[in-house]
Enzyme design. Structure first.
Site, PDB file in Angstrom:
ATOM      1  N   LYS A 199      71.247 -17.422 -13.904  1.00  0.00           N
ATOM      2  CA  LYS A 199      71.473 -18.720 -13.055  1.00  0.00           C
ATOM      3  C   LYS A 199      70.031 -19.461 -13.185  1.00  0.00           C
ATOM      4  CE  LYS A 199      75.695 -17.218 -12.340  1.00  0.00           C
ATOM      5  NZ  LYS A 199      76.541 -16.657 -11.120  1.00  0.00           N
TER       6      LYS A 199
HETATM    7  C1  LIG Z   1      77.505 -15.673 -10.782  1.00  0.00           C
HETATM    8  C2  LIG Z   1      78.689 -16.258 -10.147  1.00  0.00           C
HETATM    9  C3  LIG Z   1      79.075 -15.650  -8.981  1.00  0.00           C
HETATM   10  C4  LIG Z   1      78.523 -14.575  -8.450  1.00  0.00           C
HETATM   11  O1  LIG Z   1      77.996 -13.464  -8.934  1.00  0.00           O
HETATM   12  P1  LIG Z   1      77.027 -12.663  -8.525  1.00  0.00           P
HETATM   13  O2  LIG Z   1      76.696 -11.817  -9.689  1.00  0.00           O
HETATM   14  O3  LIG Z   1      77.805 -11.774  -7.471  1.00  0.00           O
HETATM   15  O4  LIG Z   1      75.813 -13.272  -7.767  1.00  0.00           O
HETATM   16  C5  LIG Z   1      80.413 -16.141  -8.509  1.00  0.00           C
HETATM   17  N1  LIG Z   1      81.180 -17.155  -9.247  1.00  0.00           N
HETATM   18  C6  LIG Z   1      80.679 -17.707 -10.208  1.00  0.00           C
HETATM   19  C7  LIG Z   1      81.593 -18.631 -10.905  1.00  0.00           C
HETATM   20  C8  LIG Z   1      79.642 -17.143 -10.856  1.00  0.00           C
HETATM   21  O5  LIG Z   1      79.241 -17.650 -12.067  1.00  0.00           O
END
Ligand SMILES: *Cc1c(COP(=O)(O)O)cnc(C)c1O
Length: 416
Positions: A199
């Site tokens: 991210k």
């Molecule tokens: C990254 C992501 C999440 C949450 O992911 P974690 O790995 O739990 O932080 C939730 N929804 C989407 C669309 C994502 O890309």
């Protein structure tokens, strides 16, 4: 600027062998490491001053009064759905073209995820499709800001208001994105962010739920900490006393990781600008190519460019999507596909009886999608490598009309 210590290594080693360019990668700098070490030497490893500071900084940045840190974006989504009062017998409407956590959180609380197809331009949930899915059981709508492009939240909020629904925005792709002049995080009843390494900023694992509603914020905090409440009066008179008033979890984000998040947050604007520059360079290079559809950007949004998903038309480029993935990989370029629609995964298919073709827009997009490498640590050289590899592979595809015909047949036959 400090030296990035965990940016992808130079892709050409001394002996000339080429390493693979990942589709996403974190950047960790010396300042980040120092921030973490400082906490390790301090009194608090978890639930200390860094948590509150990180929450305050993210809240201020996105324009939300309350911010609650969690161990992951998934945990934050779970808490959000629970805080919204969703439970057994209820339904939550979401997009099939997403990561599983967006819909799993509805299952976590014993409710039923209901899918509404996506808009073909942005690949975010289509408000028109939501309309047809609302029943008396619907409690929440969970749009997801696909690739970093905000969903059409004004239209979604108008629908939600009319039917008394809450909107939980899965903005795990969209930290820093803007919609009609407002930042994502200030728009929905609850908005959720993730700090996974792919991210815009990372804490390894981590997430945040933000809201402008004091009651929802309280519920989020309680859910994160075993459903525990303490009164201010008891804090003074008998500090050992607390009450468990509901079932909660341990979803607390450690101080160690919040310090990393705060250090990363300093570079968020820079990361977003770099991602935008790369996306614009790609669009410039690819938008004129026949058979390639570059990501749509609505005039009233500023995307956070989590992904650069293109759609390829096999018959026009003379290659299937899968063959393009393979050829790029041979050229040491990794890609990914976002996403296999949730309704096509065995768990969802078997539990809810979804059939191929139930969500034609999401399924059609899935067959054509490929996410090219996009991350703020990419060098200009990396970007040009991707453009050059794409041009080379596509030119070859065109030079073999017979293979092109074959590829087109394959593309039609490979729909699951
Ligand atoms: C990254 C992501 C999440 C949450 O992911 P974690 O790995 O739990 O932080 C939730 N929804 C989407 C669309 C994502 O890309």
């Amino acid at each position: 600027m400090t030296t990035p210590v965990a940016a992808p290594p130079d892709r050409r080693s001394a002996v000339g062998e080429q390493r693979v360019l990942p589709y996403a990668h974190q950047v960790v700098e010396g300042a980040d490491i120092e921030a973490v070490v400082r906490v390790l030497r301090s009194e608090w490893l978890t639930t200390g001053p860094e948590v509150e500071r990180f929450e305050a900084e993210v809240g201020a940045y996105v324009g939300a009064r309350y911010a609650v840190a969690f161990t992951s974006g998934t945990a934050a989504l779970h808490a959000a759905v629970a805080a919204a009062g969703v439970g057994p017998g209820d339904e939550g409407i979401t997009t099939p073209l997403t990561f599983c956590a967006t819909a799993n959180c509805v299952l976590f609380v014993g409710a039923r995820p209901v899918f509404a197809d996506v808009d073909d331009a942005t690949l975010t949930i289509d408000p028109q499709a939501i309309k047809g899915r609302i029943t008396r059981k619907t409690k929440v709508v969970i749009p997801m800001d696909y690739g970093g492009h905000p969903a059409d939240v004004d239209a979604i909020h108008a629908l939600a208001k009319r039917h008394g629904l809450l909107v939980i925005e899965d903005a795990c792709h969209a930290l820093g994105a803007e919609y009609r002049g407002r930042r994502v995080g200030s728009l929905s009843d609850i908005t959720v962010f993730s700090f996974h390494p792919v991210k815009q900023i990372t804490t390894g694992e981590g997430g945040m739920a933000v809201t402008n509603d004091a009651t929802l914020a309280k519920r989020l905090q309680r859910f994160r900490n075993h459903g525990v409440v303490r009164s201010a009066r008891d804090q003074v008179r008998r500090p050992w006393y607390y009450e468990i008033i509901e079932l909660g979890y341990n979803y607390r984000m450690p101080d160690i990781l919040c310090a990393l998040g705060r250090s990363q947050l300093v570079r968020l604007a820079q990361n977003l600008a770099r991602r935008r520059t790369i996306a614009e360079r790609y669009t410039e290079a690819f938008s004129a190519l026949p058979g390639i559809r570059t990501p749509c950007v609505k005039p009233d949004v500023v995307p956070a460019w989590h992904l650069y998903p293109i759609r390829v038309e096999a018959s026009a480029i003379g290659l299937t999507r899968d063959e393009l993935v393979r050829r790029l990989r041979q050229g040491h370029i990794a890609t990914s596909v976002h996403y296999i629609p949730l309704t096509r995964h065995p768990y969802y298919r078997e539990r809810f009886g979804f059939q191929a073709g139930d969500y034609p827009v999401a399924e059609g997009a899935f067959r054509q999608l490929i996410s090219l490498p996009l991350f703020h640590g990419m060098s200009d050289h990396d970007v040009e490598d991707v453009i050059e590899a794409m041009s080379r592979i596509l030119a070859l595809g065109h030079r073999h009309p017979r293979r092109s015909h074959h590829a087109a047949l394959l593309a039609h036959g490979s729909a699951h």
